[in-house]
Write an enzyme that holds these catalytic residues in place. Structure first.
Site, PDB file in Angstrom:
ATOM      1  N   CYS A 222       0.852  -1.200   0.000  1.00  0.00           N
ATOM      2  CA  CYS A 222       0.000   0.000   0.000  1.00  0.00           C
ATOM      3  C   CYS A 222       0.878   1.237   0.000  1.00  0.00           C
ATOM      4  O   CYS A 222       1.127   1.797   1.035  1.00  0.00           O
ATOM      5  CB  CYS A 222      -0.927  -0.007   1.218  1.00  0.00           C
TER       6      CYS A 222
ATOM      7  N   HIS B 199      11.307  -8.389   9.212  1.00  0.00           N
ATOM      8  CA  HIS B 199      12.112  -8.570  10.419  1.00  0.00           C
ATOM      9  C   HIS B 199      13.386  -9.382  10.163  1.00  0.00           C
ATOM     10  O   HIS B 199      14.396  -9.191  10.833  1.00  0.00           O
ATOM     11  CB  HIS B 199      11.222  -9.288  11.440  1.00  0.00           C
TER      12      HIS B 199
ATOM     13  N   CYS C 215      15.933  -6.909   8.602  1.00  0.00           N
ATOM     14  CA  CYS C 215      15.904  -5.525   9.075  1.00  0.00           C
ATOM     15  C   CYS C 215      17.276  -5.110   9.609  1.00  0.00           C
ATOM     16  O   CYS C 215      17.871  -5.820  10.424  1.00  0.00           O
ATOM     17  CB  CYS C 215      14.860  -5.375  10.182  1.00  0.00           C
TER      18      CYS C 215
ATOM     19  N   CYS D 185      10.222   2.898   5.313  1.00  0.00           N
ATOM     20  CA  CYS D 185       9.500   3.328   6.511  1.00  0.00           C
ATOM     21  C   CYS D 185      10.369   3.197   7.761  1.00  0.00           C
ATOM     22  O   CYS D 185      10.560   4.168   8.514  1.00  0.00           O
ATOM     23  CB  CYS D 185       8.210   2.535   6.674  1.00  0.00           C
TER      24      CYS D 185
ATOM     25  N   CYS E  95       1.743  -3.306   5.428  1.00  0.00           N
ATOM     26  CA  CYS E  95       0.801  -2.948   4.356  1.00  0.00           C
ATOM     27  C   CYS E  95       0.752  -3.981   3.239  1.00  0.00           C
ATOM     28  O   CYS E  95      -0.109  -3.903   2.374  1.00  0.00           O
ATOM     29  CB  CYS E  95       1.120  -1.560   3.808  1.00  0.00           C
TER      30      CYS E  95
END
Lengths: 291, 521
Positions: free
Chosen positions: A164, A204, A207, A254, A264
């Site tokens: 999204c 994750h 990350c 993000c 999203c």
């Protein structure tokens, strides 16, 4: 200029959408959107974007005539759906054009164009899973393209390009796959119809803040440098390659900016993510770090 | 001539689903209806959620201009949480950079990719004899013969000479790259675009470190160069070739602006806070009035909502669907200010700030009016909207460097806060397409009511309870249509507003069908 060029006609239909997926596609860096629209994407192969509500020259009846002409070319065109499909109350909540003086519902358009297409790309979480307009209480009965097809016995293959919006590389990669190698088999997709090429790993897992998580060092508020898990990060339950691909031509993403992932790309978006800035319940977690 | 109906369904090259229906008598538009053709009920979806989620969810109202919604949402939450006077300088500046760069790239998208094909004949590139590789690649594309998405289109009224046309087609491609780079610059502070995460109640997220500021400024410089040397000259070239459009599509001639780009810290009251673009209203008399948000109401006599919800201030706004209403024709409500019809958008921002004497706005507008050898009244038009949008782009881009240099290194970009049990908030800003208001009521730390009044709701609104048409409807009424099969005038008017909804137009003979009613069959 007499060399043979194979044309791949594309119809881009917007249903209950916000146009964010289209804007994201315009952000593609390599190939650029100009390369996709104008040039041969692969030597001898050109994607012909016949209908796109935001960029096409024509309007009104010209658009509807193009849609109806393309439907006749059974199995020869690719349908892209952006947005969820409103189905409540006889599908009155969204219409595209008219027939015999009556509005034609988005549901009707998706069914007619979908059953005659070579393949359907459900672009964005709304088209793939219902997404935001299907968020509780789903006032307009929004459904995903796959659900609409299942309920109406339509067997056209659907590829879910979630997000999204989705990263432009995810869309361009799928189109390149179809143009170069054809439609991939079921082994190329996860349980939710997303291409494994982009949606194989949890956020994750890759990350860059993972070491903070392992060390138990957590951010107290957005913008802090540590792991964002305690302030609502959905990285442990969201599949996508954002951490390695980054966004907007590698500028940021993000979590990179200091905000928690909102998952999203997941079928449960937005409700599983809501409230977005509260820690997810531990029992939602898959076995992180275990084989 | 007689009477014909011209309907456009869908109106393309706008955002969303919009239908325009007109009745043309003796070659002039007598009646016009603008209908929004999609209802998603996002305000219903917001109810009961954590107030902070509004920033995530309201961006999804529109993927073309999500950032203004994020700004309106956090401005709204700042006021509801009682922290509007505590946003740190760095948070204020990062918000401005995110919003400003969004405006700049979005205006470029509008002129080149949404509007220009109404004025520029891409097919002229077939005659190109030069050596520009980009224009030649488009020439090859035209030669292959599969001309989507550029054809079919309306045919006839293309007036730019071939050499200028070819140059502008090259600029169309360059503009694709420019708007992409604009979005990349936004992402430096916003995480990603569209639907970023860079602004939060109490400030912003990304620390504005010197490397990010430098990268941003140099991406901005590239865009500024494009605005000054390509975009503005192209707008002037189109204006010269289509100068009759300075006299077409004026509409209601009432203009409203909420103001945007906070320049001051510590002021809780948005209406008193110094902003680069100040708030207010003006009309054909060019007299400036202060804004009074309590005068805003939303009327629904001609919308598919229950009549019992009509005439309320947005803070008490209700969304109750009633799609059986006989006279209704739109999913949009009809917002009115002081009971009157108002246009919003860059033209309104520029006119309101021109009339309040904002020095930079006044100097730039006067310079361009001198170039055109005309008074400000020419701005009440299709071309006036395009010119005002381009001037808005330049003013915003030119000022952002100084804003960016105001960052205080090492200082925080946001604050910690508590969500109150109860509260109300209001967030007023200028989205790319005009005045944007978010309103919230909080009960038990949850959203009891969230309401957004978006720019296109003002501009594409249906008739109000008194039967007065909305701004786009009024701009269409009275317009001469030269060729019913190619109603350029109608789409040029509609697109000059840069609407954020998608629609449709088709033509039926007077003996044909009635204007289609929304029926459940």
């Amino acid at each position: 200029m007499s060399k043979e060029v194979t044309e791949y006609p594309v119809i881009w239909l917007q249903a209950a959408a916000c146009t964010g997926c289209s804007i994201s596609l315009l952000n593609t860096a390599s190939p650029t959107i100009k390369n996709i629209l104008i040039d041969e994407l692969i030597p001898g192969k050109h994607v012909s974007l016949r209908v796109h509500p935001n960029v096409m020259g024509g309007a009104g009846e010209q658009v509807i005539e193009l849609l109806e002409k393309t439907v006749q070319e059974k199995g020869k065109y690719i349908l892209v759906v952006e947005g969820a499909v409103p189905t409540a109350e006889d599908a009155v909540y969204g219409a595209v054009g008219e027939k015999d003086g009556k509005p034609v519902s988005m549901l009707e358009r998706v069914k007619t164009l979908g059953e005659n297409a070579l393949a359907v790309l459900a672009v964005g979480t709304c088209a793939a899973f219902g997404g935001l307009p299907a968020g509780d209480p789903n006032p307009t009965g929004c459904k995903s393209v796959m659900d609409v097809f299942k309920q109406n016995g339509i067997n056209t293959p659907v590829i879910n390009i979630a997000g999204c919006p989705p990263h432009p590389d995810w869309f361009v990669g799928v189109v390149a796959q179809v143009v170069i190698y054809g439609i991939p088999g079921p082994e190329a997709f996860d349980d939710f119809g997303r291409p494994l090429l982009f949606f194989k790993d949890l956020i994750h897992e890759n990350c860059p803040r993972r070491a903070y998580f392992d060390e138990g060092k957590f951010a107290k508020k957005q913008g802090d440098p540590e792991c964002l898990y305690e302030i609502g990060c959905r990285g442990p339950i969201a599949y996508a390659d954002c951490p390695t691909r980054m966004w907007n031509n590698g500028k940021n993403w993000c979590i990179g900016s200091g905000a928690p992932c909102s998952a999203c790309t997941q079928p449960e978006f937005p409700d599983l993510g809501s409230p977005f800035f509260e820690k997810i319940k531990d029992d939602d977690l898959p076995n992180i770090g275990e084989e | 001539m007689g009477s014909v109906k011209i309907n456009i369904d869908p109106v393309t090259r706008i955002e969303g689903h919009l239908k325009i229906e007109t009745i043309v008598e003796d070659g002039v538009v007598k009646e016009a209806k603008s209908s929004g053709m999609l209802f998603r009920g996002l305000e219903l979806i917001l109810k009961g959620r954590d107030p902070r989620d509004a920033q995530v969810i309201t961006q999804r109202i529109c993927g073309v201009c999500p950032t203004p919604h994020a700004i309106a949402a956090v401005t709204n939450l700042d006021s509801a949480f009682g922290i509007a006077d505590q946003v740190p300088t760095n948070g204020r500046i990062v918000r401005n950079l995110i919003q400003g760069m969004c405006d700049v790239q979005d205006h470029i998208l509008h002129f080149y990719h949404l509007a220009a094909l109404d004025y520029v004949d891409v097919a002229q590139v077939a005659k190109y004899e030069g050596s520009d590789p980009v224009i030649n690649s488009i020439k090859d594309f035209v030669a292959r013969g599969e001309l989507g998405p550029f054809l079919p289109r309306y045919e006839g009224d293309y007036r730019l000479p071939a050499d200028i046309t070819q140059e502008v087609v090259g600029h169309y491609v360059k503009a694709l790259e420019m708007r992409r780079k604009g979005q990349e610059a936004v992402a430096i502070f916003n995480g990603k675009m569209p639907h970023g995460c860079g602004v939060v109640p109490g400030g912003a997220v990304e620390l504005p470190s010197v490397d990010k500021i430098a990268a941003f400024i140099w991406m901005l410089n590239e865009l500024k160069d494009f605005v000054d040397n390509v975009y503005l000259p192209d707008v002037v070239a189109v204006a010269q070739a289509y100068s009759d459009y300075f006299g077409i599509g004026a509409g209601c001639k009432n203009y409203m602006c909420y103001g945007s780009y906070d320049l001051e810290d510590g002021q809780a009251d948005q209406l008193k806070r110094e902003r680069f673009y100040g708030h207010g209203t003006t009309s054909a008399d060019l007299v400036h009035q202060e804004l009074d948000p309590s005068k805003i109401s939303e009327q629904v006599k001609y919308s598919w909502y229950a009549d019992s919800t009509s005439g309320k201030h947005p803070s008490q706004g209700e969304t109750k669907v009633d799609y059986q209403k006989e006279e209704a024709y739109s999913w949009l409500k009809a917002p009115r200010y002081d009971g009157k019809v108002y246009e919003v958008g860059p033209l309104s921002t520029i006119l309101v700030n021109y009339t309040r004497g904002q020095a930079q706005v006044k100097d730039l507008v006067d310079a361009y009016l001198a170039k055109l050898n005309a008074g400000p009244e020419v701005l009440f038009s299709v071309l006036g909207r395009h010119l005002a949008r381009a001037l808005h782009t330049k003013l915003t881009a030119d000022n952002m460097v100084n804003w960016a240099l105001g960052v205080k290194p090492g200082e925080p970009v946001n604050i910690q806060y508590e969500i109150p049990d109860e509260g109300t908030g209001m967030g007023l800003t200028e989205a790319t397409r005009g005045a944007l208001g978010h309103f919230i009521e909080i009960k038990d730390k949850k959203i009891a009511n969230y309401h957004c009044v978006v720019p296109t709701t003002w501009n594409a609104s249906p008739k109000d309870d008194q039967g007065v048409p909305g701004p786009i409807e009024q701009a269409l009424i009275g317009t001469p249509v030269k060729d019913n099969d190619n109603p350029f005038e109608l789409v040029r008017i509609v697109r000059s507003f840069d609407p954020c909804i998608a629609c449709a137009v088709h033509i039926v003979s007077p003996k044909g069908r009635d204007l289609s009613r929304f029926r459940i069959t």
